[in-house]
Every structure is written in structure tokens, then in C-alpha cells.
Scaffold this active site. Structure first.
Site, PDB file in Angstrom:
ATOM      1  N   GLU A   1       0.807  -1.224   0.000  1.00  0.00           N
ATOM      2  CA  GLU A   1       0.000   0.000   0.000  1.00  0.00           C
ATOM      3  C   GLU A   1       0.842   1.276   0.000  1.00  0.00           C
ATOM      4  OE1 GLU A   1      -2.923  -0.059   3.122  1.00  0.00           O
ATOM      5  OE2 GLU A   1      -3.926  -1.805   2.284  1.00  0.00           O
TER       6      GLU A   1
ATOM      7  N   GLU B   1      -5.143  -8.752   0.652  1.00  0.00           N
ATOM      8  CA  GLU B   1      -5.870  -8.399   1.880  1.00  0.00           C
ATOM      9  C   GLU B   1      -7.322  -8.123   1.531  1.00  0.00           C
ATOM     10  OE1 GLU B   1      -4.502  -5.060   4.290  1.00  0.00           O
ATOM     11  OE2 GLU B   1      -2.424  -5.707   4.037  1.00  0.00           O
TER      12      GLU B   1
HETATM   13  C1  FCB Z   1      -4.632  -2.062   5.487  1.00  0.00           C
HETATM   14  C2  FCB Z   1      -3.194  -2.314   5.901  1.00  0.00           C
HETATM   15  C3  FCB Z   1      -3.067  -3.354   6.975  1.00  0.00           C
HETATM   16  C4  FCB Z   1      -4.155  -3.283   8.005  1.00  0.00           C
HETATM   17  C5  FCB Z   1      -5.510  -3.156   7.357  1.00  0.00           C
HETATM   18  C6  FCB Z   1      -6.648  -3.085   8.339  1.00  0.00           C
HETATM   19  O1  FCB Z   1      -4.741  -0.815   4.904  1.00  0.00           O
HETATM   20  O2  FCB Z   1      -2.388  -2.794   4.832  1.00  0.00           O
HETATM   21  O3  FCB Z   1      -1.798  -3.206   7.514  1.00  0.00           O
HETATM   22  O4  FCB Z   1      -3.925  -2.279   8.925  1.00  0.00           O
HETATM   23  O5  FCB Z   1      -5.537  -2.041   6.535  1.00  0.00           O
END
Ligand code: FCB
Length: 462
Positions: A164, A362
Site C-alpha cells: 500500500e 488483503e
Molecule cells: C490495510 C493495511 C493493513 C491493516 C488493514 C486493516 O490498509 O495494509 O496493515 O492495517 O488495513
């Protein structure tokens, strides 16, 4: 309906070094240890990451539990500030050894480690010199990456350069949510550019070293939607949001160049970063093998209807975000849940990014005060998380059926962990972590369900 996935689809979960390990065994600080010990009041309940979930001590039991919940691949990160002690690159042997132990332990339990080299954790020894505003960090980061490739390369197939990256620029240099809490579009753009350059330099080293695995980048994509009855200015506002928050890393990482419209915008509005001609070539020649996509929520945008206040928050100038009737909110956290966006991501990658190989690195549901869902037998009954995962998998399944090249799904998170300034406010794990009881672990209902999901390679809906 049946939602089964192709053979060898990677069912996994993610976490990161700074959010799980704690600081034991580290010689150097990252911005997080530095910041949370100085401004504890900015962290939920004043909790910093000094102990975090104590993965440093308990990694083996965590990995045993990961096995129990059917996690087949574990995506995590190595902390630069655990591997190196200073800008000269002096090595912390204990730190190097720790990651060997973790990787070996994962392999012992048949879990594939996927390693990211950076998860928001700029070392303080670079922050003192301007962090990613300083061009020199791009070579230093590539040196650190090369060290990791040499050290762990024979055990790791899937590498990624950054997690990110837009968050580092946005939260640290625009919205003042992460250290160093700057608010300056030009500086944010410089940070973003240097991260892109560093990523390309790492990929170049990877290729030059003829590493056997694959290297990618992890991007949080926020598909951008405008109102149904959008006028031309709404559409324009949506396009700008997409350029600034998605395409700024997606295009150079996958295609090797920035969208012309983004460069034109940056030039016109005075936030074009400084760069050298050779940088453009390095970026062009070193694109990723595959993409990791983090997806949580969409971005709903329309033209500004209220006057823009003359701050340095440049994106605010272009658009405002809006809510609309029928928006489905996560009742326990406050983010919109819109699973269709995952299908849109799949199709966008298929149609506009050469159908590059990608995986969900994620996706997950944060829940505040999750203890209220613990039953008499001590298990968290998180049916909402199971429903959330299913909703997203249905959309992903459709995208794959229509030809998108997605090879895995990773839930955030394997276990409850420290979420930056929100600390442990929102819980995400399949495995719960009891902070009041020396980080005791227990498997949530979703963990039991995830085991079936991964064993069956999908699920069936009645
Ligand atoms: C994302 C991050 C991760 C975590 C989630 C909830 O943006 O990559 O580290 O904090 O959010």
C-alpha cells in the site's frame, strides 16, 4: 450455487511485521516505535506496537493455529529496521535469524511464506534524513532487498516490494494521520515517486540476481464510483480520484509508465516531483511479475459542491466523497462494504492491465469490541465475518469465471494485530488474541469455517 476455485488456488491470510512482532530483538526503531513512545495519546487506548501480538515470542503457536484454520499461505513482511541497524547497513544477526526461524517454521507446517519488504515501517535512521523524500533511500532500500534475496531467496517464491505505498504518501504527507504528519501535496508526490522508483530498483536487482521466484507489489485499490445520475464534472472528479489513488502506482508498476493525465495534472497544479531521466527508464524496464490487491472499501466521489478551502490538501480540491441511499455499512467499524468492487477490480485488471496474474493480498472485516461476541465456551461467534468473506468470494469467483487471472485470496488477518493508530480497536483475525491474558490465542468460528473453505477449495450456498 457452488463457488469452487481452480486447483492450487492459494487460500491464505496476511499480517505484517510491525503489527505483530513487538520490538524485542530489534536494534533500530521504525517510525512506529519512535512515534508511539512519544505520542501515546494518539493511539487507541494508548497502545503502541512495542509488544504487539508478541509474534516474536509466540510465532510457533501462531503458526500451529494458522495450520488449524486452514491457512495455506501466509503473507507477511520483513522489517528493515530489524534486519539493519543503521544507514550503513550494519546487520542485526538476531533479526536475520528470527526471520529464518519464522520461514522455516511456516515451511515445516506446510504453509507457504509470501514476503513483503516494506509495510509502512520506514526506519528512523532514514527518517532522520527525510525518509522517502530523500532520493538516496531508493538505493539503500534496494541494498536491503538484495540482502533479503540472498539470505532467504532459496525459501521464498513470492516477494513483494511495498505494501500500500499510496498510504505512506497519503497518511504521512497529506492527511497527517501517520508520522511525520505532514500536509503538503508536493512532498506527498515526492514520497510516492521515490517509493515507485525504489520498487523498480528492487525489481531490477531481483532480475539481475536471476532469482528463481516472482516479484510484485501490493496495492490497495479503491474502485471509484460516481453518482448514478452523474454529470460530466462528477465523472471528471471520479477520474481524478482514480488517477491520484489507484493509477499512480498501478500504471507504473504494471505498465512501466504514469498516466499522461496524471503527469499533466501534477504539472499544472505544481506538484510534479523532482526526477531524473534515468528514473523513468528504470521504472519502464522493471515492472512486476504479479500484483497483490488489498481491497476493503470503494471510493464514492462527485464534483465539489461546496467551496474548496485553500489548504494544501490538493485532492480535496477536485472532489468530495459522498454517501448514498442503500450504502451497506460494516455495523461494527464504519467502512462501506461493497463486494461488487472486487468483481470490478478483477475485470479492470483483465481488460486494462494485460490480465496480469494477481491475488487478493488483503480483504477483511474489522470489528470493534469483538469480545461481546464470545460465547460461553470461549469462542468468538463471528458469523458476520463468514458472511463477509462469502460475499466477496462470490464476486471474485465471477471475475475469475470471466477470465480474470486471480490465483489466491488472503484474508486480513490471520490473527488479531495492531492496526497503527487504531491499535487493537478493530479486530480482524481468524484467531483471536487476548491482550489482557498474555496474548492467549483462540480460534474464532470463522477460523473453523476457513478450514473447511480451504480444504474444499470453495463453498456451496444453499
Ligand atoms: C490495510 C493495511 C493493513 C491493516 C488493514 C486493516 O490498509 O495494509 O496493515 O492495517 O488495513
Amino acid at each position: 450455487m457452488q463457488y469452487y476455485f481452480k486447483e492450487n488456488f492459494m487460500w491464505g491470510a496476511a499480517c505484517s511485521g510491525p503489527q505483530t512482532e513487538g520490538s524485542k530483538g530489534k536494534e533500530a526503531e521504525s517510525i512506529w516505535e519512535y512515534d508511539c513512545t512519544r505520542q501515546a495519546d494518539k493511539y487507541f487506548d494508548g497502545v503502541g506496537n512495542i509488544t504487539a501480538s508478541n509474534f516474536y515470542r509466540d510465532y510457533e503457536t501462531y503458526i500451529q493455529n494458522m495450520k488449524k484454520v486452514g491457512i495455506r499461505s501466509y503473507r507477511t513482511s520483513i522489517q528493515w529496521s530489524r534486519i539493519m541497524n543503521d544507514r550503513d547497513g550494519s546487520i542485526n544477526r538476531e533479526g536475520v535469524q528470527f526471520y529464518h526461524q519464522v520461514i522455516d517454521c511456516l515451511l515445516k507446517y506446510g504453509i507457504e511464506p509470501m514476503i513483503c519488504l516494506f509495510h509502512f515501517d520506514t526506519p528512523m535512521f532514514w527518517m532522520e534524513k527525510g525518509g522517502f523524500e530523500n532520493r538516496d533511500i531508493t538505493d539503500a532500500f534496494a541494498d536491503y532487498a538484495e540482502f533479503c534475496f540472498r539470505e532467504y531467496g532459496d525459501k521464498i517464491h513470492y516477494w513483494s516490494t511495498f505494501n500500500e505505498p499510496v498510504v505512506v504518501a497519503e497518511q504521512g504527507y497529506l492527511y497527517q494521520v501517520h508520522y511525520p504528519e505532514v500536509c503538503d501535496m508536493k512532498r506527498a508526490a515526492q514520497v510516492a515517486f521515490h517509493i515507485q522508483l525504489a520498487s523498480a530498483k528492487v525489481i531490477k536487482r531481483f532480475r539481475d540476481m536471476e532469482m528463481s521466484g516472482e516479484i510484485g507489489i501490493i496495492l490497495n485499490l479503491t474502485p471509484t464510483y460516481v453518482p448514478e445520475n452523474a454529470c460530466a464534472e462528477d465523472v471528471e472528479a471520479g477520474e481524478r480520484a482514480n488517477l491520484l489513488f489507484n493509477r499512480c502506482f498501478l500504471d507504473p508498476s504494471v505498465k512501466g509508465y504514469y498516466p499522461e493525465k496524471l503527469t499533466a495534472l501534477a504539472r499544472e497544479d505544481g506538484f510534479l516531483p523532482e526526477y531524473q531521466e534515468q528514473d523513468i527508464q528504470i521504472i519502464r524496464e522493471n515492472t512486476v511479475d504479479y500484483l497483490g490487491v488489498n481491497y476493503y472499501s470503494p471510493r464514492r466521489v462527485r464534483r465539489r459542491s461546496t467551496p474548496w478551502e485553500e489548504k494544501k490538501l490538493m485532492p480535496e480540491k477536485y472532489f468530495e466523497t459522498y454517501t448514498f441511499d442503500g450504502m451497506k455499512m460494516n455495523p461494527y467499524r464504519g467502512w462501506e462494504i461493497y463486494e461488487e468492487a472486487l468483481y470490478d477490480i478483477a475485470i479492470n485488471i483483465r481488460d486494462h492491465y494485460g490480465n496480469i496474474k494477481w491475488y487478493v493480498s488483503e480483504n477483511g472485516m474489522g470489528v470493534e469490541d469483538e469480545e461481546r461476541f464470545r460465547d460461553d465456551h470461549g469462542q468468538i461467534q463471528d458469523d458476520y465475518r463468514i458472511a463477509f468473506i462469502k460475499e466477496h468470494l462470490r464476486c471474485l469467483h465471477r471475475g475469475i469465471a470471466e477470465g480474470s487471472n486471480c490465483f489466491g485470496y488472503h484474508l486480513w488477518a490471520a490473527f488479531d494485530n495492531w492496526s497503527w493508530r487504531n491499535a487493537y480497536k478493530n479486530r480482524y483475525g481468524l484467531i483471536s488474541v487476548d491482550l489482557k491474558n498474555d496474548c492467549a490465542q483462540s480460534i474464532k468460528k470463522s477460523g473453523e469455517w476457513f478450514l473447511e473453505l480451504s480444504a474444499n477449495n470453495g463453498f456451496e450456498d444453499l
